[in-house]
Motif scaffolding. Structure first.
Motif, mmCIF file in Angstrom:
data_model
loop_
_atom_site.group_PDB
_atom_site.id
_atom_site.type_symbol
_atom_site.label_atom_id
_atom_site.label_comp_id
_atom_site.label_asym_id
_atom_site.label_seq_id
_atom_site.Cartn_x
_atom_site.Cartn_y
_atom_site.Cartn_z
ATOM 1 N N SER A 1 0.823 -1.200 0.000
ATOM 2 C CA SER A 1 0.000 0.000 0.000
ATOM 3 C C SER A 1 0.863 1.257 0.000
ATOM 4 O O SER A 1 1.765 1.394 0.837
ATOM 5 N N TRP A 2 0.565 2.165 -0.955
ATOM 6 C CA TRP A 2 1.202 3.476 -0.916
ATOM 7 C C TRP A 2 0.847 4.146 0.406
ATOM 8 O O TRP A 2 -0.272 3.981 0.900
ATOM 9 N N VAL A 3 1.758 4.894 0.984
ATOM 10 C CA VAL A 3 1.489 5.702 2.179
ATOM 11 C C VAL A 3 1.937 7.131 1.884
ATOM 12 O O VAL A 3 2.678 7.377 0.923
ATOM 13 N N GLN A 4 1.486 8.071 2.712
ATOM 14 C CA GLN A 4 1.858 9.468 2.505
ATOM 15 C C GLN A 4 3.374 9.585 2.460
ATOM 16 O O GLN A 4 4.068 9.063 3.330
ATOM 17 N N THR A 5 3.832 10.270 1.443
ATOM 18 C CA THR A 5 5.272 10.403 1.221
ATOM 19 C C THR A 5 5.751 11.784 1.649
ATOM 20 O O THR A 5 5.151 12.785 1.256
ATOM 21 N N PRO A 6 6.815 11.857 2.444
ATOM 22 C CA PRO A 6 7.369 13.162 2.828
ATOM 23 C C PRO A 6 7.748 13.987 1.591
ATOM 24 O O PRO A 6 8.225 13.446 0.586
ATOM 25 N N ALA A 7 7.541 15.296 1.678
ATOM 26 C CA ALA A 7 7.763 16.201 0.542
ATOM 27 C C ALA A 7 9.181 16.098 -0.022
ATOM 28 O O ALA A 7 9.358 16.149 -1.245
ATOM 29 N N HIS A 8 10.181 15.947 0.841
ATOM 30 C CA HIS A 8 11.556 15.899 0.341
ATOM 31 C C HIS A 8 11.813 14.653 -0.512
ATOM 32 O O HIS A 8 12.597 14.699 -1.453
ATOM 33 N N ILE A 9 11.149 13.563 -0.215
ATOM 34 C CA ILE A 9 11.282 12.343 -1.023
ATOM 35 C C ILE A 9 10.521 12.520 -2.332
ATOM 36 O O ILE A 9 11.014 12.203 -3.418
ATOM 37 N N ARG A 10 9.314 13.053 -2.223
ATOM 38 C CA ARG A 10 8.483 13.234 -3.423
ATOM 39 C C ARG A 10 9.134 14.214 -4.388
ATOM 40 O O ARG A 10 9.094 14.028 -5.604
ATOM 41 N N LYS A 11 9.761 15.258 -3.861
ATOM 42 C CA LYS A 11 10.427 16.268 -4.691
ATOM 43 C C LYS A 11 11.521 15.636 -5.557
ATOM 44 O O LYS A 11 11.786 16.088 -6.673
ATOM 45 N N LEU A 12 12.120 14.576 -5.045
ATOM 46 C CA LEU A 12 13.186 13.887 -5.782
ATOM 47 C C LEU A 12 12.638 12.788 -6.700
ATOM 48 O O LEU A 12 13.412 12.049 -7.301
ATOM 49 N N GLY A 13 11.319 12.665 -6.790
ATOM 50 C CA GLY A 13 10.709 11.703 -7.709
ATOM 51 C C GLY A 13 10.260 10.405 -7.068
ATOM 52 O O GLY A 13 9.713 9.534 -7.746
ATOM 53 N N GLY A 14 10.476 10.252 -5.776
ATOM 54 C CA GLY A 14 10.133 9.001 -5.113
ATOM 55 C C GLY A 14 8.813 9.040 -4.384
ATOM 56 O O GLY A 14 8.192 10.087 -4.219
ATOM 57 N N ALA A 15 8.394 7.876 -3.964
ATOM 58 C CA ALA A 15 7.215 7.714 -3.114
ATOM 59 C C ALA A 15 7.450 6.457 -2.284
ATOM 60 O O ALA A 15 8.248 5.597 -2.657
ATOM 61 N N ILE A 16 6.751 6.368 -1.147
ATOM 62 C CA ILE A 16 6.959 5.211 -0.277
ATOM 63 C C ILE A 16 5.699 4.357 -0.165
ATOM 64 O O ILE A 16 4.585 4.843 -0.332
#
Length: 189
Positions: A143-158
């Motif tokens: 399951s995707w979970v909320q991703t911190p902005a700094h990770i998302r900014k670099l193209g990732g998701a958790i």
């Protein structure tokens, strides 16, 4: 997800949903030992938009159930409690930006867009781990979970799952999507 601009249930849908929620509540008392259904039902009946969101969670396979109570805000907290990531919310990338970045083989939707349309929020990693303390979930899916902005900014998701009797948090490109990955949501009522 029900296609309708109106966030209201018919009396039949409302009755059917409340019956399903009460049945799940009664069958899973380990998730909410000190709660009384009558108080929860009163809050649900007083908030038709939240009831509509729970209906959307139910319709997409989430099996929402009460897992916590926020005394400060007087809110019951529902999480998706389906054994695996909700079937009607799989094969989605993380967000709209990721969806638009794909040139080929785009998924139909994104987790963030679906959650927003449903009026719910993706679980955070912390909430996901709290859910896993109640029982074991996502033994075959993730399951995707909320991703911190700094990770998302670099193209990732958790995303998270449970394997080997352990809850894992992983990363992927936000544009990734898999048949076995969806998302779990939360709703405060």
């Amino acid at each position: 997800m029900t296609k309708s601009n109106k966030r209201e249930l018919s009396p039949e849908q409302r009755e059917e949903l409340l019956k399903a929620l009460k049945s799940r509540f009664d069958e899973n008392m380990h998730r909410h030992e000190d709660f009384e259904w009558d108080h929860i039902q009163e809050k649900l009946e007083a908030n038709t938009e939240k009831l509509w969101s729970l209906h959307e969670m139910e319709e997409t396979g989430g099996e929402p159930d009460v897992v916590a109570y926020d005394e400060v805000n007087d809110e019951y907290i529902f999480y998706d409690c389906s054994a695996e990531s909700p079937k009607g919310r799989r094969s989605v990338c993380y967000d709209r930006e990721a969806l638009e970045s794909r040139k080929k083989h785009k998924p139909e939707n994104s987790a963030i867009d679906m959650a927003t349309a449903m009026g719910i929020e993706l679980l955070t990693e912390e909430q996901y781990r709290q859910l896993q303390e109640l029982e074991e979930f996502d033994l075959k899916t993730s399951s995707w979970v909320q991703t911190p902005a700094h990770i998302r900014k670099l193209g990732g998701a958790i995303f998270c799952d449970r394997r080997y009797d352990t809850v894992f948090m992983y990363h992927n490109g936000a544009e990734s999507y898999y048949a076995a990955r969806g998302f779990r949501g939360s709703l405060r009522v």
